[in-house]
Design an enzyme around this catalytic site. Sequence first.
Site, PDB file in Angstrom:
ATOM      1  N   LYS A 218       0.764  -1.178  -0.112  1.00  0.00           N
ATOM      2  CA  LYS A 218      -0.050  -0.076   0.097  1.00  0.00           C
ATOM      3  C   LYS A 218       0.723   1.309  -0.053  1.00  0.00           C
ATOM      4  CE  LYS A 218      -1.186  -0.509   5.024  1.00  0.00           C
ATOM      5  NZ  LYS A 218      -0.560  -1.950   5.151  1.00  0.00           N
TER       6      LYS A 218
ATOM      7  N   ASN B 119      -1.379   6.684   6.611  1.00  0.00           N
ATOM      8  CA  ASN B 119      -0.403   5.830   7.200  1.00  0.00           C
ATOM      9  C   ASN B 119       0.893   5.911   6.751  1.00  0.00           C
ATOM     10  OD1 ASN B 119      -0.272   3.332   9.377  1.00  0.00           O
ATOM     11  ND2 ASN B 119       0.313   2.189   7.218  1.00  0.00           N
TER      12      ASN B 119
ATOM     13  N   HIS C  45      -1.680  -8.504  11.672  1.00  0.00           N
ATOM     14  CA  HIS C  45      -2.308  -8.141  12.952  1.00  0.00           C
ATOM     15  C   HIS C  45      -3.441  -8.918  13.562  1.00  0.00           C
ATOM     16  CE1 HIS C  45      -0.012  -4.604  11.729  1.00  0.00           C
ATOM     17  NE2 HIS C  45      -0.700  -4.457  10.697  1.00  0.00           N
TER      18      HIS C  45
END
Length: 478
Positions: A126, A149, A195
């Site tokens: 990303k 981010n 995660h």
Amino acid sequence: MTAHNATETLIHKGNGLQVVVGLGQSGLSVAHYLAKQGYQVAVTDAQLAPTLAAQLPDEIEVRQFGTIDAELLQQAARIIISPGISLDTPAIAAARHANIPVVSDIQLFCEACMVPIVAITGSNAKSTVTTLVGQMAADAGINVGVGGNIGIPALTLLDNTNMELAVLELSSFQLETVTNLAAKVATVLNMSPDHLDRHGDMLGYHQAKHRIFQGAKSVVINREDALTRPLVADNLPKISTGIHAPDKGQYGLITDVEGQTFIARGTERLLSADKLLMKGRHNLLNAQAALALGELAGLPLESMLETLQQFTGLEHRCQYVGSFANIDYFDDSKGTNIGSTMAAIEGLGAVYAPKDGKLLLILGGQGKGQQFGELMPFINQYVSQVLFIGEDGKQIEQHLRATKLSDDVALHQCQTLENAFVTIQQVTASSLSQVQAVLLSPACASFDQYSGYAARGEHFSRLVAQLDTAQSDSTIIS
């Protein structure tokens, strides 16, 4: 100010209190943004002395540090949580139980932003795709803001009053508190386990990622990954990407009779793969994703193709560091999950396989609850040596040994990168070694030994540079 006195002060000041939880860069940007908007703001952080506290606006008087102040949160009209803090934190969970809204800085941004948003998430790539789309927009003469981010907090982008387009990289942590992002175009690039220690399982992770599609005007999907497809109306404009030849209006790859691969849109060959400075099949997918996002955002194709040919990729993302004793070294320290490492192994492995070469792979750090056995097919095909470092190195080895790992793959426990480089020199000194490239792609977080993936990658690069220095010193002495 004590918690009791802080609460009394807030009650006297009235309602509408905005409580910022977590004082990292995003939390600091939220505090400045809300104070500038005239809100009554308080800040709390589990650290006793957050390093950014000195940069808070003077008008923010209530600063509860050393613990996340549950009593303070109960006084809030709204809580703005930093992405690093779990919604399961007891003080946060209690506030949510009391029906106090908990949002992220991204929610504030999308409510205030008056320009189209390109929203990008995914387990891997990303940052590369976000940076590339941002560069495509800039090269096309558009005043673009790139953040989220990726380093610049989203709210900071609002300081640019001439911004015409916002390109945001969004993590699952940021997205789990976002409602109706309403992006002009949104994508989940890919999905692989990551995660899980935070989201519980793949379902929780998937649900967080797919919040990016709420209110989207158009979407980009990955044909090779069913988990990237949104549950949205069929009439929503969408473009797909993939490794196979594309249908009309879609992006994909076409290989001619001479074996040359092209990025294509439908039957039109847009760009030969060898014209890209980024190497590996995963980067051909990244290039397609950027083109598709750019197309739906209204960027001109010819300009985007020019940008693609100039783009060199990101630091610590399969970055070529140097060569020593005919072995190439690659820093993929940003590979912090198994999906990213799979892509790196496959992308680089395919470059060396035609020369009968193999990779030496460095794995390890904080494993985040992943199942590392999933790496086995890629390791068996492209890797001859695996070196383990970090907190979960032994557990990762156990995962691999429990699979059908090839007997031709040697495993080494090294604990640290320094030890790994000693082992590298030992195993590559043999005339039987097939190693032609060393790949640091840890598939793990770095915080057990480093301040972040960048510090880990920089350490790797310094150790590579020391190989050259040692060689030079040896030559002078002899």
